[in-house]
Design a protein around this motif. Sequence first.
Motif, PDB file in Angstrom:
ATOM      1  N   ALA A  71       0.844  -1.195   0.000  1.00 54.37           N
ATOM      2  CA  ALA A  71       0.000   0.000   0.000  1.00 54.37           C
ATOM      3  C   ALA A  71       0.881   1.247   0.000  1.00 54.37           C
ATOM      4  CB  ALA A  71      -0.923   0.006   1.213  1.00 54.37           C
ATOM      5  N   ASP A  72       0.589   2.182  -0.919  1.00 54.14           N
ATOM      6  CA  ASP A  72       1.353   3.425  -0.991  1.00 54.14           C
ATOM      7  C   ASP A  72       1.006   4.365   0.153  1.00 54.14           C
ATOM      8  OD1 ASP A  72       2.605   2.584  -3.329  1.00 54.14           O
ATOM      9  OD2 ASP A  72       0.977   3.370  -4.590  1.00 54.14           O
ATOM     10  N   LYS A  73      -0.264   4.360   0.579  1.00 51.17           N
ATOM     11  CA  LYS A  73      -0.729   5.214   1.667  1.00 51.17           C
ATOM     12  C   LYS A  73      -1.378   4.351   2.735  1.00 51.17           C
ATOM     13  CE  LYS A  73      -1.730   9.084  -1.476  1.00 51.17           C
ATOM     14  NZ  LYS A  73      -2.792  10.003  -1.966  1.00 51.17           N
ATOM     15  N   VAL A  74      -1.374   4.865   3.959  1.00 53.18           N
ATOM     16  CA  VAL A  74      -1.969   4.108   5.051  1.00 53.18           C
ATOM     17  C   VAL A  74      -3.465   3.919   4.846  1.00 53.18           C
ATOM     18  CG1 VAL A  74      -2.417   6.147   6.500  1.00 53.18           C
ATOM     19  CG2 VAL A  74      -2.056   3.910   7.561  1.00 53.18           C
ATOM     20  N   GLU A  75      -4.107   4.872   4.152  1.00 58.90           N
ATOM     21  CA  GLU A  75      -5.538   4.748   3.888  1.00 58.90           C
ATOM     22  C   GLU A  75      -5.855   3.606   2.924  1.00 58.90           C
ATOM     23  OE1 GLU A  75      -3.802   7.459   3.579  1.00 58.90           O
ATOM     24  OE2 GLU A  75      -4.742   9.187   4.587  1.00 58.90           O
ATOM     25  N   ASP A  76      -4.842   3.149   2.165  1.00 59.99           N
ATOM     26  CA  ASP A  76      -5.067   2.091   1.173  1.00 59.99           C
ATOM     27  C   ASP A  76      -4.886   0.687   1.744  1.00 59.99           C
ATOM     28  OD1 ASP A  76      -5.525   3.982  -0.804  1.00 59.99           O
ATOM     29  OD2 ASP A  76      -3.401   4.118  -1.328  1.00 59.99           O
ATOM     30  N   ILE A  77      -4.466   0.581   2.998  1.00 57.20           N
ATOM     31  CA  ILE A  77      -4.248  -0.751   3.581  1.00 57.20           C
ATOM     32  C   ILE A  77      -5.547  -1.546   3.610  1.00 57.20           C
ATOM     33  CG2 ILE A  77      -3.622  -1.985   5.692  1.00 57.20           C
ATOM     34  CD1 ILE A  77      -1.577   0.177   6.267  1.00 57.20           C
ATOM     35  N   SER A 449     -11.720   2.359   3.011  1.00 52.77           N
ATOM     36  CA  SER A 449     -10.631   3.214   2.546  1.00 52.77           C
ATOM     37  C   SER A 449     -11.169   4.519   1.962  1.00 52.77           C
ATOM     38  CB  SER A 449      -9.796   2.470   1.499  1.00 52.77           C
ATOM     39  OG  SER A 449      -8.761   3.283   0.996  1.00 52.77           O
ATOM     40  N   TRP A 450     -12.257   4.424   1.177  1.00 47.52           N
ATOM     41  CA  TRP A 450     -12.882   5.612   0.595  1.00 47.52           C
ATOM     42  C   TRP A 450     -13.482   6.503   1.672  1.00 47.52           C
ATOM     43  CZ3 TRP A 450     -18.485   6.076   0.189  1.00 47.52           C
ATOM     44  CH2 TRP A 450     -18.900   7.251  -0.437  1.00 47.52           C
ATOM     45  N   SER A 451     -14.170   5.917   2.660  1.00 50.77           N
ATOM     46  CA  SER A 451     -14.815   6.728   3.694  1.00 50.77           C
ATOM     47  C   SER A 451     -13.795   7.448   4.559  1.00 50.77           C
ATOM     48  CB  SER A 451     -15.712   5.837   4.568  1.00 50.77           C
ATOM     49  OG  SER A 451     -14.946   4.936   5.336  1.00 50.77           O
ATOM     50  N   GLN A 452     -12.622   6.835   4.759  1.00 49.41           N
ATOM     51  CA  GLN A 452     -11.601   7.480   5.576  1.00 49.41           C
ATOM     52  C   GLN A 452     -10.970   8.691   4.881  1.00 49.41           C
ATOM     53  OE1 GLN A 452      -9.000   4.167   6.477  1.00 49.41           O
ATOM     54  NE2 GLN A 452     -10.091   3.681   8.379  1.00 49.41           N
ATOM     55  N   MET A 465     -20.599   6.824   6.747  1.00 50.74           N
ATOM     56  CA  MET A 465     -21.037   6.352   5.431  1.00 50.74           C
ATOM     57  C   MET A 465     -20.959   4.829   5.336  1.00 50.74           C
ATOM     58  SD  MET A 465     -22.177   6.646   2.391  1.00 50.74           S
ATOM     59  CE  MET A 465     -22.179   8.407   2.052  1.00 50.74           C
ATOM     60  N   ILE A 466     -19.872   4.246   5.821  1.00 48.55           N
ATOM     61  CA  ILE A 466     -19.710   2.799   5.672  1.00 48.55           C
ATOM     62  C   ILE A 466     -20.727   2.045   6.509  1.00 48.55           C
ATOM     63  CG2 ILE A 466     -17.973   2.566   7.508  1.00 48.55           C
ATOM     64  CD1 ILE A 466     -17.992   0.720   4.143  1.00 48.55           C
ATOM     65  N   PHE A 467     -21.047   2.529   7.696  1.00 50.35           N
ATOM     66  CA  PHE A 467     -22.051   1.849   8.518  1.00 50.35           C
ATOM     67  C   PHE A 467     -23.466   2.092   7.993  1.00 50.35           C
ATOM     68  CE2 PHE A 467     -18.475   1.982  11.534  1.00 50.35           C
ATOM     69  CZ  PHE A 467     -18.412   0.633  11.857  1.00 50.35           C
ATOM     70  N   PHE A 468     -23.678   3.211   7.329  1.00 52.93           N
ATOM     71  CA  PHE A 468     -24.972   3.453   6.674  1.00 52.93           C
ATOM     72  C   PHE A 468     -25.182   2.445   5.541  1.00 52.93           C
ATOM     73  CE2 PHE A 468     -27.222   5.431   3.077  1.00 52.93           C
ATOM     74  CZ  PHE A 468     -28.469   5.634   3.660  1.00 52.93           C
ATOM     75  N   ILE A 469     -24.142   2.193   4.754  1.00 53.85           N
ATOM     76  CA  ILE A 469     -24.246   1.222   3.659  1.00 53.85           C
ATOM     77  C   ILE A 469     -24.521  -0.180   4.215  1.00 53.85           C
ATOM     78  CG2 ILE A 469     -22.975   0.114   1.780  1.00 53.85           C
ATOM     79  CD1 ILE A 469     -21.506   2.768   1.367  1.00 53.85           C
ATOM     80  N   LEU A 470     -23.883  -0.531   5.307  1.00 54.26           N
ATOM     81  CA  LEU A 470     -24.161  -1.820   5.939  1.00 54.26           C
ATOM     82  C   LEU A 470     -25.622  -1.931   6.364  1.00 54.26           C
ATOM     83  CD1 LEU A 470     -21.020  -2.396   8.225  1.00 54.26           C
ATOM     84  CD2 LEU A 470     -21.635  -3.653   6.159  1.00 54.26           C
TER      85      LEU A 470
END
Length: 491
Positions: A71-77, A449-452, A465-470
């Motif tokens: 991963a290039d960025k920590v958000e991409d892990i 990763s997108w929501s962060q 957002m991620i918990f709303f989608i769930l």
Amino acid sequence: MAEGSRNRLLKEEYYYFENCPGCKMERHNQLHRGFPLRQLVMISLVLLVTGLPISGLFPFLYFMVRDFNIADKVEDIGFYAGFVGASYMIGRALTSVFWGMVADRYGRKPVILFGIVTVIIFNTLFGLSLNYWMAIITRFLLGSLNGILGPIKAYASESVSEEYQALALSSINTAWGISLIIGPALGGFLAQPAEKFPSIFSHEGLFGRFPYFLPCFCTSLLAVATLIISLWLPESLHMHDENVPSPYRPYEAVEDEEQIGACDGNEETQTNTLKELPSKPSLFKNWELMTSILVYCIFSLHDMAYSEIFSLWAVSSRSLGGLSFSSGDVGEVLAITGFTLLVFQSSLYPYVERIFGPIMVSRVCGILSIPLLAIYPFLSLLTGAALYIAVTLASLFKNLLSVSITTGMFIIQNRAVEQHQRGAANGIAMTGMSLFKAIGPAAGGSLLSWSQKRQNAAFLPGPQMIFFILNVIEAIGVLLTFKPFLVPRQN
């Protein structure tokens, strides 16, 4: 001929064959009505070694992918971690129907034994992964060659009498609950042992060079012990040579036949009636089965995405909306959750299902999950002991509701088909579920990763957002539990 006795005879369509393992098991269940402790223990042990590789990697997956430096960025892990989880489910989706057909043709036991051997080999190799792609390949092979989950559900419903079927099927989720105790505990406490226990493990040693091997190695050792014990696992599949008559018949049917013989001396008619074999209608035309599988797949997508997201979200930094938990913290939370599931599934669920039925239990649990998930993003506002207690309670109730839903779907699916199609039916269910579960980790990791990256968005910022989608996925599953879509078979 008395009508009641004739109806009783027509229900018993098979002779008992002396060398048929299914007949022996059925006869044993009819003659021994006691609590099936031995069968439940064997089922639970097999499910345990199957579930450990699935649940054991969640506490350390984030750190494992980080150490691969892909991963290039920590958000991409989270994005890359999602594909490691998805690879197992993709492999399982491609082969579940095949393993179900093998189980229907050659028996449940050979598939179970081969699946345990697969766990021993490929779970060990996963812990020895040298890079990201080796981790994905070993997980894929583990999923594709381990066909246990479908046949073991058929075995659970066949190895006990009808009065204990709900308990036997709930023992599957009980074993999963145990795996949620042991798996995350092993993964959380034994990963990176050279850093946590430097006085015991050297950085230059095997467990120092492979920091995520120790929990996998412990799981494989348990699988070896289970393989040895499973050699004595009795087969439950009926294997009849229909051209060879046998004097062995079901216990109750023999009694009725004696009564019928006193009223009707036509022995040829009775024999022909007994020899009628069940037809094999298309499973895809079985409305009860296919609708229950679809509902099961929707909830499975939600549960797998939640499991992936929860672990990755919990170990993420607070600047990204996470909780800054360590792998050990996540392991502790999931272990406590798993213990509660064990108690509930083994003691309370069978009684709740008997009163309300599997559909109503699944429906109510789905509805209660929605407001519970909605509070998750706000847990990051807490600190210290309050945060740990709140996260543990939220995880506990969420997993309790989820496991009650899936147990209800297990019961509906296995009641929707006869025994001679149960392996294939569970194979279809496993294929659909695995496809949806393959989407779960990949999509969940990507969405997290997108929501962060949108912490300052005006609408549902960050983890909201991620918990709303769930919750949207959960709501769709709940809607599908209502008539006329989901209608259980009336036995």
